[in-house]
Design an enzyme around this catalytic site. Sequence first.
Site, PDB file in Angstrom:
ATOM      1  N   ARG A  98      32.573  43.863  31.940  1.00  0.00           N
ATOM      2  CA  ARG A  98      32.692  44.829  30.843  1.00  0.00           C
ATOM      3  C   ARG A  98      32.598  46.229  31.440  1.00  0.00           C
ATOM      4  O   ARG A  98      31.765  46.478  32.312  1.00  0.00           O
ATOM      5  CB  ARG A  98      31.541  44.653  29.852  1.00  0.00           C
ATOM      6  CG  ARG A  98      31.580  43.378  29.078  1.00  0.00           C
ATOM      7  CD  ARG A  98      32.458  43.459  27.881  1.00  0.00           C
ATOM      8  NE  ARG A  98      32.087  44.538  26.965  1.00  0.00           N
ATOM      9  CZ  ARG A  98      32.887  44.996  25.997  1.00  0.00           C
ATOM     10  NH1 ARG A  98      34.075  44.493  25.863  1.00  0.00           N
ATOM     11  NH2 ARG A  98      32.484  45.952  25.194  1.00  0.00           N
ATOM     12  N   ASN A 114      25.830  47.275  41.012  1.00  0.00           N
ATOM     13  CA  ASN A 114      26.977  46.373  40.840  1.00  0.00           C
ATOM     14  C   ASN A 114      27.444  45.891  42.199  1.00  0.00           C
ATOM     15  O   ASN A 114      27.217  46.548  43.227  1.00  0.00           O
ATOM     16  CB  ASN A 114      28.131  47.111  40.148  1.00  0.00           C
ATOM     17  CG  ASN A 114      29.320  46.186  39.868  1.00  0.00           C
ATOM     18  OD1 ASN A 114      29.143  45.061  39.420  1.00  0.00           O
ATOM     19  ND2 ASN A 114      30.524  46.678  40.142  1.00  0.00           N
ATOM     20  N   HIS A 116      31.035  44.748  44.016  1.00  0.00           N
ATOM     21  CA  HIS A 116      32.476  44.799  43.821  1.00  0.00           C
ATOM     22  C   HIS A 116      33.143  44.140  45.023  1.00  0.00           C
ATOM     23  O   HIS A 116      32.787  44.447  46.170  1.00  0.00           O
ATOM     24  CB  HIS A 116      32.932  46.263  43.686  1.00  0.00           C
ATOM     25  CG  HIS A 116      34.401  46.418  43.493  1.00  0.00           C
ATOM     26  ND1 HIS A 116      35.021  46.194  42.284  1.00  0.00           N
ATOM     27  CD2 HIS A 116      35.378  46.752  44.361  1.00  0.00           C
ATOM     28  CE1 HIS A 116      36.327  46.389  42.437  1.00  0.00           C
ATOM     29  NE2 HIS A 116      36.564  46.738  43.674  1.00  0.00           N
ATOM     30  N   ASP A 152      33.497  51.754  39.561  1.00  0.00           N
ATOM     31  CA  ASP A 152      33.551  51.298  40.957  1.00  0.00           C
ATOM     32  C   ASP A 152      33.473  52.441  41.965  1.00  0.00           C
ATOM     33  O   ASP A 152      34.122  52.406  43.008  1.00  0.00           O
ATOM     34  CB  ASP A 152      34.851  50.509  41.198  1.00  0.00           C
ATOM     35  CG  ASP A 152      34.898  49.228  40.377  1.00  0.00           C
ATOM     36  OD1 ASP A 152      36.017  48.761  40.092  1.00  0.00           O
ATOM     37  OD2 ASP A 152      33.828  48.719  39.999  1.00  0.00           O
TER      38      ASP A 152
HETATM   39  C1  GRF Z   1      32.850  38.038  42.486  1.00  0.00           C
HETATM   40  O1  GRF Z   1      34.092  38.319  43.098  1.00  0.00           O
HETATM   41  C2  GRF Z   1      32.070  39.325  42.443  1.00  0.00           C
HETATM   42  O2  GRF Z   1      32.399  40.184  43.508  1.00  0.00           O
HETATM   43  C3  GRF Z   1      32.520  39.935  41.169  1.00  0.00           C
HETATM   44  O3  GRF Z   1      32.657  38.846  40.270  1.00  0.00           O
HETATM   45  C4  GRF Z   1      33.094  37.695  41.019  1.00  0.00           C
HETATM   46  C5  GRF Z   1      32.349  36.463  40.561  1.00  0.00           C
HETATM   47  O4  GRF Z   1      30.998  36.656  40.793  1.00  0.00           O
HETATM   48  N1  GRF Z   1      31.543  40.890  40.740  1.00  0.00           N
HETATM   49  P1  GRF Z   1      29.901  35.544  40.325  1.00  0.00           P
HETATM   50  O5  GRF Z   1      30.236  34.261  41.039  1.00  0.00           O
HETATM   51  O6  GRF Z   1      30.051  35.394  38.819  1.00  0.00           O
HETATM   52  O7  GRF Z   1      28.606  36.129  40.753  1.00  0.00           O
END
Ligand code: GRF
Length: 196
Positions: A98, A114, A116, A152
């Site tokens: 979100r 966060n 990324h 980001d």
């Molecule tokens: C990952 O690529 C992470 O970098 C991004 O969301 C994706 C899934 O993350 N923020 P997760 O397995 O739900 O932690």
Amino acid sequence: KNIVILISGGGSNMLAILKAAQRDNWAAQYQAQVAAVISNKASAGGLVLARAQGVATEVLDHTSFASREAFDAALMARIDSYATPGHPPLVLLAGFMRILTPGFVNHYAGRLVNIHPSLLPAFAGLNTHQRAIDAGCQVAGATVHLVTPELDHGPILAQAVVPVLPGDSADTLAARVLTQEHLIYPRAVVKLLQDK
Ligand code: GRF
């Protein structure tokens, strides 16, 4: 110090943080614990993982709010309910899909983090792995950063680099990056807990 983790999906980063907190005894070392995992999607697989680890979970369905601001206000109220005296929660976004309003981001300034899946500032936004492959990048990676109103682009706390290999697909590269995410995110959180 309470930590609240926000997820939307599988929650592998959330799980890596929970396991690091248990393994390295963050409660004793830093008086810190993950108080709750909150998802905007009831279907998020990470909710099942969090419950299995005995962590409180909440669902705040963004589609049941009239506006982005209303959702963010409700989310802030839930997060702040986990504050302890003198310690507003540390909020970790982990696969939280979100865009947060400036009001929300500024409310948690300096304690909103966060991860990324690219080497920021390269490839902000979505589909980072395919974009890196399409650009002919020879390396890719992940970035842990403080969240600012600009998507980001906040201060970088940690990064990890992986090679882009011949024949890589977005999925094979994503898997290689995700392994590194699970290492750098907990370490970045520990640094923040040590600074507090
Ligand atoms: C990952 O690529 C992470 O970098 C991004 O969301 C994706 C899934 O993350 N923020 P997760 O397995 O739900 O932690």
